[in-house]
Design a protein around this motif. Sequence first.
Motif, PDB file in Angstrom:
ATOM      1  N   THR A   1       1.871 -28.928  25.562  1.00 25.91           N
ATOM      2  CA  THR A   1       2.642 -29.925  24.817  1.00 25.91           C
ATOM      3  C   THR A   1       3.446 -30.775  25.795  1.00 25.91           C
ATOM      4  OG1 THR A   1       4.754 -28.750  24.595  1.00 25.91           O
ATOM      5  CG2 THR A   1       3.009 -28.170  23.026  1.00 25.91           C
ATOM      6  N   ALA A   2       3.970 -31.870  25.301  1.00 26.86           N
ATOM      7  CA  ALA A   2       4.874 -32.710  26.090  1.00 26.86           C
ATOM      8  C   ALA A   2       5.767 -33.465  25.125  1.00 26.86           C
ATOM      9  CB  ALA A   2       4.077 -33.704  26.936  1.00 26.86           C
ATOM     10  N   SER A   3       7.075 -33.482  25.400  1.00 26.62           N
ATOM     11  CA  SER A   3       7.974 -34.301  24.588  1.00 26.62           C
ATOM     12  C   SER A   3       9.304 -34.424  25.309  1.00 26.62           C
ATOM     13  CB  SER A   3       8.173 -33.701  23.183  1.00 26.62           C
ATOM     14  OG  SER A   3       9.256 -32.799  23.148  1.00 26.62           O
ATOM     15  N   PHE A   4      10.246 -35.056  24.638  1.00 25.75           N
ATOM     16  CA  PHE A   4      11.608 -35.164  25.155  1.00 25.75           C
ATOM     17  C   PHE A   4      12.205 -33.773  25.402  1.00 25.75           C
ATOM     18  CE2 PHE A   4      16.143 -35.062  23.909  1.00 25.75           C
ATOM     19  CZ  PHE A   4      16.661 -35.767  24.983  1.00 25.75           C
ATOM     20  N   LEU A   5      11.960 -32.838  24.468  1.00 27.33           N
ATOM     21  CA  LEU A   5      12.506 -31.492  24.649  1.00 27.33           C
ATOM     22  C   LEU A   5      11.700 -30.479  23.839  1.00 27.33           C
ATOM     23  CD1 LEU A   5      14.463 -29.433  25.694  1.00 27.33           C
ATOM     24  CD2 LEU A   5      16.228 -30.331  24.210  1.00 27.33           C
ATOM     25  N   ASP A   6      10.744 -29.828  24.499  1.00 29.52           N
ATOM     26  CA  ASP A   6      10.019 -28.691  23.923  1.00 29.52           C
ATOM     27  C   ASP A   6      10.532 -27.445  24.618  1.00 29.52           C
ATOM     28  OD1 ASP A   6       8.523 -30.338  22.344  1.00 29.52           O
ATOM     29  OD2 ASP A   6       6.698 -30.223  23.556  1.00 29.52           O
ATOM     30  N   GLU A   7      10.689 -26.363  23.882  1.00 26.23           N
ATOM     31  CA  GLU A   7      11.356 -25.208  24.484  1.00 26.23           C
ATOM     32  C   GLU A   7      11.065 -23.929  23.725  1.00 26.23           C
ATOM     33  OE1 GLU A   7      15.609 -25.714  24.582  1.00 26.23           O
ATOM     34  OE2 GLU A   7      15.941 -23.793  25.563  1.00 26.23           O
TER      35      GLU A   7
ATOM     36  N   ASN B   1      -1.920 -12.278  17.571  1.00 25.96           N
ATOM     37  CA  ASN B   1      -3.244 -12.169  18.199  1.00 25.96           C
ATOM     38  C   ASN B   1      -3.343 -12.955  19.507  1.00 25.96           C
ATOM     39  OD1 ASN B   1      -3.385 -14.809  17.376  1.00 25.96           O
ATOM     40  ND2 ASN B   1      -5.329 -14.604  16.266  1.00 25.96           N
ATOM     41  N   GLY B   2      -2.234 -13.557  19.925  1.00 26.37           N
ATOM     42  CA  GLY B   2      -2.253 -14.240  21.212  1.00 26.37           C
ATOM     43  C   GLY B   2      -3.019 -15.559  21.221  1.00 26.37           C
ATOM     44  N   ARG B   3      -3.328 -16.115  20.044  1.00 23.11           N
ATOM     45  CA  ARG B   3      -4.094 -17.364  19.980  1.00 23.11           C
ATOM     46  C   ARG B   3      -3.213 -18.594  19.799  1.00 23.11           C
ATOM     47  NH1 ARG B   3      -8.617 -17.590  22.202  1.00 23.11           N
ATOM     48  NH2 ARG B   3      -8.364 -19.728  21.490  1.00 23.11           N
ATOM     49  N   VAL B   4      -2.022 -18.404  19.263  1.00 22.95           N
ATOM     50  CA  VAL B   4      -1.178 -19.529  18.859  1.00 22.95           C
ATOM     51  C   VAL B   4       0.226 -19.324  19.438  1.00 22.95           C
ATOM     52  CG1 VAL B   4      -0.227 -20.798  16.861  1.00 22.95           C
ATOM     53  CG2 VAL B   4      -2.503 -19.739  16.728  1.00 22.95           C
ATOM     54  N   ILE B   5       0.873 -20.427  19.781  1.00 25.13           N
ATOM     55  CA  ILE B   5       2.244 -20.376  20.278  1.00 25.13           C
ATOM     56  C   ILE B   5       3.120 -21.207  19.356  1.00 25.13           C
ATOM     57  CG2 ILE B   5       3.721 -21.283  22.120  1.00 25.13           C
ATOM     58  CD1 ILE B   5       1.549 -20.336  24.083  1.00 25.13           C
ATOM     59  N   MET B   6       4.269 -20.644  18.970  1.00 24.14           N
ATOM     60  CA  MET B   6       5.263 -21.418  18.224  1.00 24.14           C
ATOM     61  C   MET B   6       6.418 -21.720  19.169  1.00 24.14           C
ATOM     62  SD  MET B   6       6.968 -20.496  14.496  1.00 24.14           S
ATOM     63  CE  MET B   6       5.372 -20.190  13.720  1.00 24.14           C
ATOM     64  N   PHE B   7       7.055 -22.870  18.985  1.00 22.98           N
ATOM     65  CA  PHE B   7       8.154 -23.270  19.860  1.00 22.98           C
ATOM     66  C   PHE B   7       9.027 -24.250  19.095  1.00 22.98           C
ATOM     67  CE2 PHE B   7       6.722 -27.587  20.863  1.00 22.98           C
ATOM     68  CZ  PHE B   7       5.390 -27.532  20.466  1.00 22.98           C
ATOM     69  N   ALA B   8      10.107 -24.729  19.725  1.00 22.12           N
ATOM     70  CA  ALA B   8      10.998 -25.693  19.082  1.00 22.12           C
ATOM     71  C   ALA B   8      10.936 -27.021  19.813  1.00 22.12           C
ATOM     72  CB  ALA B   8      12.432 -25.176  19.078  1.00 22.12           C
TER      73      ALA B   8
ATOM     74  N   GLY C   1      19.219 -36.556  16.899  1.00 24.45           N
ATOM     75  CA  GLY C   1      18.235 -35.540  17.276  1.00 24.45           C
ATOM     76  C   GLY C   1      18.275 -34.331  16.371  1.00 24.45           C
ATOM     77  N   ARG C   2      17.094 -33.792  16.117  1.00 22.38           N
ATOM     78  CA  ARG C   2      16.968 -32.656  15.219  1.00 22.38           C
ATOM     79  C   ARG C   2      15.916 -31.728  15.801  1.00 22.38           C
ATOM     80  NH1 ARG C   2      16.655 -31.351   9.417  1.00 22.38           N
ATOM     81  NH2 ARG C   2      14.678 -30.313   9.055  1.00 22.38           N
ATOM     82  N   SER C   3      16.095 -30.435  15.601  1.00 22.78           N
ATOM     83  CA  SER C   3      15.170 -29.453  16.151  1.00 22.78           C
ATOM     84  C   SER C   3      14.235 -28.948  15.060  1.00 22.78           C
ATOM     85  CB  SER C   3      15.947 -28.287  16.760  1.00 22.78           C
ATOM     86  OG  SER C   3      15.072 -27.432  17.454  1.00 22.78           O
ATOM     87  N   THR C   4      12.943 -28.918  15.363  1.00 24.41           N
ATOM     88  CA  THR C   4      11.926 -28.512  14.404  1.00 24.41           C
ATOM     89  C   THR C   4      10.992 -27.509  15.069  1.00 24.41           C
ATOM     90  OG1 THR C   4      11.989 -30.720  13.429  1.00 24.41           O
ATOM     91  CG2 THR C   4      10.075 -29.365  12.888  1.00 24.41           C
TER      92      THR C   4
ATOM     93  N   ASP D   1      14.417 -21.595  18.535  1.00 25.50           N
ATOM     94  CA  ASP D   1      14.351 -20.219  19.053  1.00 25.50           C
ATOM     95  C   ASP D   1      13.497 -19.286  18.188  1.00 25.50           C
ATOM     96  OD1 ASP D   1      16.107 -21.227  20.886  1.00 25.50           O
ATOM     97  OD2 ASP D   1      17.810 -19.965  20.340  1.00 25.50           O
ATOM     98  N   PRO D   2      12.239 -19.639  17.897  1.00 26.45           N
ATOM     99  CA  PRO D   2      11.421 -18.739  17.066  1.00 26.45           C
ATOM    100  C   PRO D   2      11.003 -17.489  17.837  1.00 26.45           C
ATOM    101  CG  PRO D   2      10.059 -20.516  17.937  1.00 26.45           C
ATOM    102  CD  PRO D   2      11.482 -20.831  18.353  1.00 26.45           C
TER     103      PRO D   2
END
Lengths: 442, 172
Positions: free
Chosen positions: A381-387, A394-401, A409-412, A434-435
């Motif tokens: 991913t790339a953005s102003f603020l991914d974290e 199962n190690g196939r998908v990543i969740m982040f904010a 600004g709002r965090s999703t 912070d998921p």
Amino acid sequence: MMYRVLCTLLAVGAITFAPTLTRAQSGPLRIEITEGVIEPLPIAVPDLVAETAGSAEMGAQLARVIAADLTGTGLFRELPGSAFISQIGDFGAPVQYADWKAINAQALVTGAVNVSGNQINVKFRLYDVFSGAELGEGLQFSGTVDGWRRIAHKVADVVYSRITGEGGYFDSRVVYVSETGPKDNRRKRLAVMDYDGANVQYLTGSEDIVLAPRFSKTGDRVLYTSYETGFPRIYVLDVGSVQQRVLENNVGTMSFAPRFAPDGQTLVYSVSQGSNTDIYSMNINSGATTRLTNTPAIETAPSFSPDGGRIVFESDRSGSQQLYVMPAGGGEATRISFGEGRYGTPVWSPRGDLIAFTKQSKGRFHVGVMRIDGSEERLLTASFLDEGPTWSPNGRVIMFARETQGADGRSTLYSVDITGRNLRAVRTPEGGSDPSWGPLQP
Amino acid sequence: MKLRTSLLITFAALTLAACTNPNRFGGGEGGGDPFANGANGAIAGSVSDPSSPAYFQQAVGDRVLFAVDQSTLSPEGRATLDGQAVWLLQNADYTAVIEGHADERGTREYNVALGARRADAARAYLVSQGVPSSRLQVVSYGKERPIEICSDEACYGQNRRAVTVLAGGLSS
């Protein structure tokens, strides 16, 4: 609102097995995710057949959740009901393969639902349309009606698993920080939700800042950081009872960034004392602590390998934030990140083969993965603020904010496949950060 | 209206004297909390009274700023802390909590640790100027409590700070 779900996994009696499994593995219904899927597999998920009066609506809702789980992976494309030639009116009747083949459905999920009082029973079958055969055996799940979404997720997990050969991840929960308000008056509270954003339950109030909740391996407890005492301190919270207690309360220090070891008895975390931040481990029952790093640098964000033998963490001992791996008991650390920029928040994958991280480079933030020796770095991913990445079971998908730029600004929360495809926002009632993704539920 | 305002200030002073919880004090900075001892909040006393917290905050200066990813005190920062040390030695009833903060351009955990470095840099300097360490505590808010909310350097520079927040007096 902890609904009780007592799902049972039972083979539906008198249902014939698929003729051969080798057929399924070489046939059109096999999705090899690692090779990269260009075209999603067309699948039909008709409303489940109502076996009791008044359960038709439930049959439709179950089908919607099953289909949403599958299409949400980016690996499936749902065929609209308006295209169906055959209708499924009887779960036991033979499937008219030609009718489904004609609309190019490669997979078909049929099911039936029986609601009796507070109890729900769901049966389903998966068909490989072009082979003209069932894929795997029919199954049924039972539970309480208020846990119906979990049953839908369980059906989707089986379908996903049979077609991809990978473990599922739909019947899982995510603990995260729910956020409201502007940046200079943001209110935060812990929340837990189904992986798809449904069934949100708040675990704390928003009087005090809370940060970075982390599930235990079994999902029964959550470690997190709270400013309840006026200083950052680590806490443990029991998800069932929502009881919490502070784990360390030493005057003159701050503690944060806790994470469980796979054994559920040990945790690692950071302690700041003076200008220095080091990593410690603690036995959660005895409270006994061990110092694992001892440098004047910032050492934080520790995460265990799935076998509990090693810890990946970040340190600025080289002059900037980089990733290191050390034995779980401390000792010599090996630097693994060498690319341009700064690396933080490493998380070991459940399969043990990859490290997810946050990278800052040239004014942008990325979530990425690398092998545990630091090779094959890939930014997803790339953005102003991914974290703050977290792994699906199962190690196939990543969740982040992802926080957006500027005064508004709002965090999703977002999820992305580890191939870098299928970036999707996770819909939550408020903002999210912070998921921490919990295990597949039993 | 005038009465209400003076009552508000009195209450703020009482709150200031009674509360030693830095989360209440600094946490709401600029966030519209009328009792917050922050850049925009009400504060006890008059700035014309050199022994008042208002004087400390506005005339002495309650904060020092830092460069990106740094915790080294600037010459301006040391000058501000010199003034804080003199004030704290003259007003020995006050304790203080030094809050360290970071801008939003960093990961959450790292910024907590970075804020701790900044707060400790200010604390160590005050101690070197004779302020008893028993009167000083530090807390880091990382990037959780910005006072400026734009996403450019004009705001980030104000958010990278260590703020000396006066708390209840030793004798109270």
